[in-house]
Scaffold this motif. Structure first.
Motif, mmCIF file in Angstrom:
data_model
loop_
_atom_site.group_PDB
_atom_site.id
_atom_site.type_symbol
_atom_site.label_atom_id
_atom_site.label_comp_id
_atom_site.label_asym_id
_atom_site.label_seq_id
_atom_site.Cartn_x
_atom_site.Cartn_y
_atom_site.Cartn_z
ATOM 1 N N LYS A 283 0.842 -1.190 0.000
ATOM 2 C CA LYS A 283 0.000 0.000 0.000
ATOM 3 C C LYS A 283 0.884 1.250 0.000
ATOM 4 C CE LYS A 283 -3.618 -2.417 2.576
ATOM 5 N NZ LYS A 283 -4.303 -2.551 3.899
ATOM 6 N N PRO A 284 0.311 2.398 -0.370
ATOM 7 C CA PRO A 284 1.122 3.626 -0.461
ATOM 8 C C PRO A 284 1.907 3.954 0.807
ATOM 9 C CG PRO A 284 -0.994 3.978 -1.511
ATOM 10 C CD PRO A 284 -1.066 2.621 -0.860
ATOM 11 N N GLU A 285 1.290 3.774 1.970
ATOM 12 C CA GLU A 285 1.992 4.114 3.217
ATOM 13 C C GLU A 285 3.158 3.169 3.487
ATOM 14 O OE1 GLU A 285 -2.043 2.192 4.403
ATOM 15 O OE2 GLU A 285 -1.257 3.554 2.852
ATOM 16 N N ALA A 286 3.046 1.927 3.030
ATOM 17 C CA ALA A 286 4.156 0.984 3.199
ATOM 18 C C ALA A 286 5.315 1.337 2.276
ATOM 19 C CB ALA A 286 3.684 -0.442 2.944
ATOM 20 N N TYR A 287 5.015 1.807 1.058
ATOM 21 C CA TYR A 287 6.086 2.277 0.181
ATOM 22 C C TYR A 287 6.797 3.480 0.791
ATOM 23 C CZ TYR A 287 5.049 -0.729 -3.837
ATOM 24 O OH TYR A 287 4.889 -1.809 -4.675
ATOM 25 N N GLU A 288 6.033 4.360 1.434
ATOM 26 C CA GLU A 288 6.663 5.506 2.106
ATOM 27 C C GLU A 288 7.642 5.011 3.166
ATOM 28 O OE1 GLU A 288 6.478 8.828 1.504
ATOM 29 O OE2 GLU A 288 5.342 8.262 -0.286
ATOM 30 N N GLU A 289 7.242 3.996 3.911
ATOM 31 C CA GLU A 289 8.115 3.442 4.954
ATOM 32 C C GLU A 289 9.324 2.747 4.341
ATOM 33 O OE1 GLU A 289 9.303 3.554 8.442
ATOM 34 O OE2 GLU A 289 7.121 3.770 8.514
ATOM 35 N N LEU A 290 9.123 2.072 3.219
ATOM 36 C CA LEU A 290 10.211 1.362 2.547
ATOM 37 C C LEU A 290 11.332 2.313 2.142
ATOM 38 C CD1 LEU A 290 11.219 -1.337 1.167
ATOM 39 C CD2 LEU A 290 10.052 -0.508 -0.900
ATOM 40 N N PHE A 291 10.964 3.450 1.600
ATOM 41 C CA PHE A 291 11.954 4.370 1.045
ATOM 42 C C PHE A 291 12.390 5.469 2.015
ATOM 43 C CE2 PHE A 291 9.961 2.940 -3.063
ATOM 44 C CZ PHE A 291 11.089 2.283 -3.540
ATOM 45 N N ARG A 292 11.700 5.614 3.133
ATOM 46 C CA ARG A 292 12.003 6.699 4.069
ATOM 47 C C ARG A 292 13.346 6.470 4.757
ATOM 48 N NH1 ARG A 292 11.329 7.577 9.477
ATOM 49 N NH2 ARG A 292 10.303 5.580 9.861
ATOM 50 N N PRO A 293 14.223 7.479 4.807
ATOM 51 C CA PRO A 293 15.463 7.328 5.572
ATOM 52 C C PRO A 293 15.166 6.989 7.022
ATOM 53 C CG PRO A 293 15.603 9.239 4.132
ATOM 54 C CD PRO A 293 14.182 8.747 4.070
ATOM 55 N N GLN A 294 15.855 5.955 7.542
ATOM 56 C CA GLN A 294 15.552 5.435 8.875
ATOM 57 C C GLN A 294 16.564 5.875 9.942
ATOM 58 O OE1 GLN A 294 12.893 3.469 9.785
ATOM 59 N NE2 GLN A 294 12.028 3.569 7.724
ATOM 60 N N LEU A 295 17.660 6.492 9.535
ATOM 61 C CA LEU A 295 18.712 6.820 10.491
ATOM 62 C C LEU A 295 18.494 8.194 11.099
ATOM 63 C CD1 LEU A 295 21.900 5.631 8.540
ATOM 64 C CD2 LEU A 295 20.279 4.275 9.897
ATOM 65 N N ASP A 296 18.696 8.286 12.422
ATOM 66 C CA ASP A 296 18.681 9.609 13.039
ATOM 67 C C ASP A 296 20.011 10.305 12.742
ATOM 68 O OD1 ASP A 296 20.623 8.741 14.920
ATOM 69 O OD2 ASP A 296 19.109 8.280 16.443
ATOM 70 N N GLU A 297 20.166 11.526 13.217
ATOM 71 C CA GLU A 297 21.343 12.324 12.851
ATOM 72 C C GLU A 297 22.648 11.646 13.268
ATOM 73 O OE1 GLU A 297 23.076 16.857 13.614
ATOM 74 O OE2 GLU A 297 20.989 16.383 14.085
ATOM 75 N N HIS A 298 22.672 11.078 14.482
ATOM 76 C CA HIS A 298 23.886 10.412 14.960
ATOM 77 C C HIS A 298 24.168 9.141 14.155
ATOM 78 C CE1 HIS A 298 26.966 8.824 17.608
ATOM 79 N NE2 HIS A 298 26.280 7.705 17.705
ATOM 80 N N GLN A 299 23.141 8.323 13.931
ATOM 81 C CA GLN A 299 23.322 7.094 13.156
ATOM 82 C C GLN A 299 23.797 7.401 11.736
ATOM 83 O OE1 GLN A 299 19.331 5.711 13.564
ATOM 84 N NE2 GLN A 299 19.721 4.533 15.431
ATOM 85 N N GLU A 300 23.241 8.449 11.157
ATOM 86 C CA GLU A 300 23.653 8.847 9.813
ATOM 87 C C GLU A 300 25.122 9.248 9.783
ATOM 88 O OE1 GLU A 300 22.842 12.675 7.127
ATOM 89 O OE2 GLU A 300 21.008 11.506 7.494
ATOM 90 N N GLU A 301 25.542 9.981 10.800
ATOM 91 C CA GLU A 301 26.949 10.369 10.873
ATOM 92 C C GLU A 301 27.839 9.135 11.003
ATOM 93 O OE1 GLU A 301 30.355 12.698 10.943
ATOM 94 O OE2 GLU A 301 28.299 13.241 10.388
ATOM 95 N N GLU A 302 27.408 8.169 11.824
ATOM 96 C CA GLU A 302 28.175 6.935 11.998
ATOM 97 C C GLU A 302 28.223 6.128 10.697
ATOM 98 O OE1 GLU A 302 29.973 5.896 14.795
ATOM 99 O OE2 GLU A 302 29.580 8.012 15.244
#
Length: 402
Positions: A283-302
């Motif tokens: 469903k559309p909302e699941a595709y949004e979850e699939l492609f949404r960046p999941q890392l917070d700022e610290h995780q992204e930096e790591e």
């Protein structure tokens, strides 16, 4: 532009860098904008097997996107929850705690208890604390201290019941999260990941005869399976048959992180459906979850530090994208937050697999691509550089109309 793509890969085949390869690209309307296969699919004596769009190949970590879609189907159906503790279903996960060092004199790992729950969201985002044992020095020493080989054995548990390398949710490391996630799909549904994907993903798209975690047990696939080739110790051609290489290292489970086999044509059909956000899958909302960046700022930096940690990390995980391009992670794969002029727009999602395979979805350009070859060393930089050029040529085709 298509001629340029043909020429560079033909030269790679002629030089022996690539025994064979299959490439496909399409647009958001489901149209094929490029398709080409060349070379051979096996260098074993007596196997005269051309590399075609229907050749069955080890897709390795290209399996991860398929598993993420299966997980989200289970989440949609209320069978799994992204943010619940997985320990009740996977009692052995993380049981050794967190490895913080290794005492070389005693020949023993330094471990501390983990008190943080591991969730499915963490497993799909590589933030659970798991790292592949062949990718981390401390885990390699831990295996050796126990007289064990790296990433061997038939089951997910054999390969991936490991000490965590950080407290869940606090950093990023590339590991077996999708293998565990595939086990959760099996526990939630009562069928194998192969059977679930066959009914819920492959059959709706008409590709059930061309994808499997068990291709040797599928009569219609066995004679189409490619063999992996290897370059020499310096990564130089000509490639030869990798006679002793087992990409599953004895695995017999459905390995959701790297055990899928399939044809370029079938996988591209899947990628194209995901680009179009085909309602048969999610469903559309699941595709949004699939492609949404999941890392917070610290995780992204790591994560970005992890990409630059060593030349091996950069080559294996970098997808031939400059380190100056900021990246994050989604359930689908790596996300380039910045665009790279002449190659992709911001938000492009991309990943690949050990035999130098690759897929990408450039959402803004409405373009997707699938590249399948069967060559090691893993994610070999000269081969991945060719794939980067392929992406650039396609980008030019779309944006100039040539």
């Amino acid at each position: 532009m298509a001629h340029n793509i043909d020429k560079m890969y033909e030269e790679a085949v002629e030089s022996g860098l690539l025994p064979g390869i299959s490439l496909m690209a399409g647009d958001k309307n489901g149209n094929t904008v490029y398709s080409k296969s060349m070379g051979i699919a096996s260098q074993k004596a007596g196997r005269d097997l051309p590399f075609t769009p229907s050749t069955v190949c080890a897709l390795a970590s290209m399996s991860k996107l398929m598993t993420s879609v299966a997980v989200l189907q289970c989440v949609e159906g209320g069978k799994l929850d992204l943010d619940s503790d997985v320990k009740p279903l996977l009692p052995d996960i993380g049981k050794y705690g967190i490895i913080t060092g290794f005492d070389d004199e005693k020949g023993a790992a330094i471990l501390e208890d983990n008190t943080t729950a591991i969730t499915l969201r963490m497993l799909l985002s590589h933030t659970s604390g798991h790292e592949y044992d062949w990718f981390g020095d401390l885990l390699g020493k831990w295996r050796a201290s126990r007289g064990e080989q790296l990433w061997t054995g038939p089951t997910v548990e054999d390969k991936s019941v490991l000490p965590l390398v950080f407290a869940p949710g606090t950093s990023f490391a590339y590991g077996a999260g999708h293998d565990w996630a595939g086990k959760l799909v099996e526990l939630a549904t009562g069928v194998t990941l192969d059977a679930f994907a066959r009914e819920r993903i492959w059959k709706p798209l008409g590709i059930e005869d061309d994808l499997s975690f068990f291709p040797k047990s599928r009569e219609h696939m066995t004679d189409r399976i490619a063999d992996i080739s290897t370059l020499n110790e310096k990564g130089e051609p000509p490639a030869v048959d990798a006679a002793t290489f087992d990409i599953l290292f004895g695995g017999t489970d459905c390995l959701g992180g790297g055990g899928l086999f399939g044809s370029t044509e079938a996988y591209h059909t899947f990628i194209s459906a995901v680009l179009r956000r085909d309602a048969q899958l999610l469903k559309p909302e699941a595709y949004e979850e699939l492609f949404r960046p999941q890392l917070d700022e610290h995780q992204e930096e790591e994560f970005n530090k992890y990409l630059a940690k060593s030349p091996v990390h950069t080559a294996f995980l970098g997808m031939s994208i400059p380190l100056s391009i900021r990246r994050t992670w989604s359930f689908a794969g790596m996300v380039a937050k910045d665009g790279l002029p002449g190659r992709f727009k911001p938000g492009m999602t991309i990943w690949g697999g050990v035999p130098s395979t690759e897929w990408f979805i450039d959402h803004e350009s409405g373009l997707c691509g699938t590249i399948v070859c069967q060559i090691i060393p893993p994610m070999h930089p000269p081969v991945m550089a060719l794939h980067a050029k392929f992406q650039s040529e396609l980008f030019s085709m779309i944006h100039t109309g040539n």
